[in-house]
Scaffold this active site. Structure first.
Site: not given
Lengths: 321, 123
Positions: A190, A220, A177, A185, A194
């Protein structure tokens, strides 16, 4: 385009061969039906075939039936060449799986026109197969990272655990993670988030062997399965994955970002016959323990023992900006 | 007039054959050479099949001959071979002998005509 001519008459074979070579086909010739089936069953075989009706070993309709049995192969467009002209013969030929028929002696222009029809059908088939493959890819992969999606990686985990048990081997299950990803973010948007996810996916794939599996488990979170992995090297590999993420900053539109990952690792051979969802809970708990231990580290899940932090050669928590 | 140059008695329709090979004389010579090699063997096989009243073999060989002759634009002889095939398939043994004689007579001049064409075509 490749084409097969199967005809026991040397004269007819030569005439067809020359006519089709002039029309820029790559021609293979055989003199009996058995050889025709052999050639058409090979990988990268011709997908167009001209088959004489009457041949030794197997006749034209028998070749058609044999080829149509193997549906997993690409489609072969088959034209029967015949001097049999009765309706019953024609029906029998088409029922055997032939796509078309041509009466001998053939007219070169008509033959070429009928072959072009075959090519159009094959082209259409190629487009359908391509569309089906695209659909299959979309149904099994995460659209952002192109890793296996959650459903597929879970299925693969179940399959690999069963295989390990059967073969008395060991599968390493690694749940990773990204640390403080919400901050990326929130701070950079975002689109930058990405970019980070895509780069992490790329590094994960680079860190495993071609026959290991990597999937996007959640936002994630990434699930990695290392097949047939000896326990000692599994922990080393998990540590390599951690380093692959943190040692170089991720280049984004917002500049280079330091990204780290916390990982839980579980060795299936430590856990006996446990269902996949139970093992996932355990590896998730190990991941949580890695977060609690300060992040950017690997924790191993072991049955009925306190979780062990895998020794980290470098200090954890390096961030790049 | 030489048969090969298109006299009425010619067995081969040379203009049709030349069109079929797209005026490729080299290919035509190839085909003639294959035909001259294979035709006598099939003719002998048919003769034996008819003599032994073997209608299945006669049907198979006359089918092959029909295809070869049609490819070489030997139309009339191809029709005779086709008749032989039909009779053999129908098991009309009694009519096979006569039909074979007619076929053999029709193809009597075929190979010499082809030889003559090949000789003339040779540079």
């Amino acid at each position: 385009m490749k084409i097969l001519i199967a005809d026991d008459d040397a004269l007819s074979r030569r005439l067809l061969e020359k006519t089709l070579e002039r029309a820029a086909y790559a021609v293979t010739t055989v003199a009996d039906g058995r050889r025709a089936v052999e050639v058409l069953s090979k990988p990268d075989a011709p997908r167009l075939a001209l088959l004489d009706w009457m041949m030794p070993e197997l006749d034209g309709p028998e070749v058609c039936r044999e080829i149509r049995k193997h549906r997993e192969q690409g489609y072969v467009y088959m034209i029967l060449l015949t001097s049999r002209e009765s309706k019953e013969d024609i029906v029998a030929g088409l029922e055997s799986g032939a796509d078309d028929y041509l009466v001998k002696p053939f007219d070169a222009d008509e033959l070429k026109a009928r072959l072009r029809t075959g090519e159009r059908i094959l082209h259409l088939e190629d487009r359908l197969v391509e569309a089906r493959e695209q659909m299959r890819f979309k149904a099994t992969h995460d659209p952002l990272t192109f890793l296996w999606n959650r459903g597929v990686i879970m299925d693969l985990m179940g399959r690999e655990l069963t295989r390990s048990q059967r073969e008395h081997g060991c599968t390493a299950v690694i749940l990773g993670d990204l640390d403080h990803f919400k901050n990326v973010n929130d701070t950079h948007g975002h689109l930058v988030g990405d970019q980070v996810l895509r780069e992490v996916a790329r590094r994960l794939l680079q860190s495993v062997r071609s026959y290991d599996f990597v999937g996007r488990y959640g936002g994630e979170e990434f699930l990695t399965l290392l097949n047939n992995c000896p326990p000692v090297s599994a922990l080393v590999r998990a540590e390599e994955i951690r380093k692959a993420i943190c040692t170089r900053p991720v280049q984004t539109d917002a500049g280079p970002l330091g990204i780290t990952m916390s990982l839980g690792v579980l060795l299936s051979c430590d856990w006996g016959h446990r269902p996949a969802d139970e093992l996932l809970r355990e590896v998730d708990a190990a991941l949580y323990a890695a977060k609690t231990a300060g992040r950017n580290c690997v924790m191993q899940a072991k049955p009925e023992e306190p979780r062990e932090r895998v020794p980290t050669p470098q200090p954890a928590g390096e961030h790049f900006r | 007039m030489n048969k090969a140059n298109g006299s009425e008695a010619s067995c081969v329709n040379w203009s049709e054959l030349l069109a079929r090979v797209d005026n490729d004389r080299e290919l035509l010579c190839d085909l003639l050479s294959i035909f001259k090699r294979e035709f006598p063997e099939h003719l002998q096989a048919l003769r034996n099949a008819v003599a032994c009243n073997d209608s299945a073999l006669a049907a198979r060989v006359s089918h092959t001959l029909k295809g070869m002759l049609a490819n070489m634009a030997v139309t009339k002889a191809a029709d005779y071979a086709s008749r032989l095939e039909r009779l053999a398939r129908a098991g009309e043994i009694a009519s096979l002998g006569g039909a074979f004689d007619a076929f053999e007579k029709e193809v009597q001049g075929l190979l010499p005509e082809m030889e003559s064409y090949t000789a003339e075509a040779r540079p």
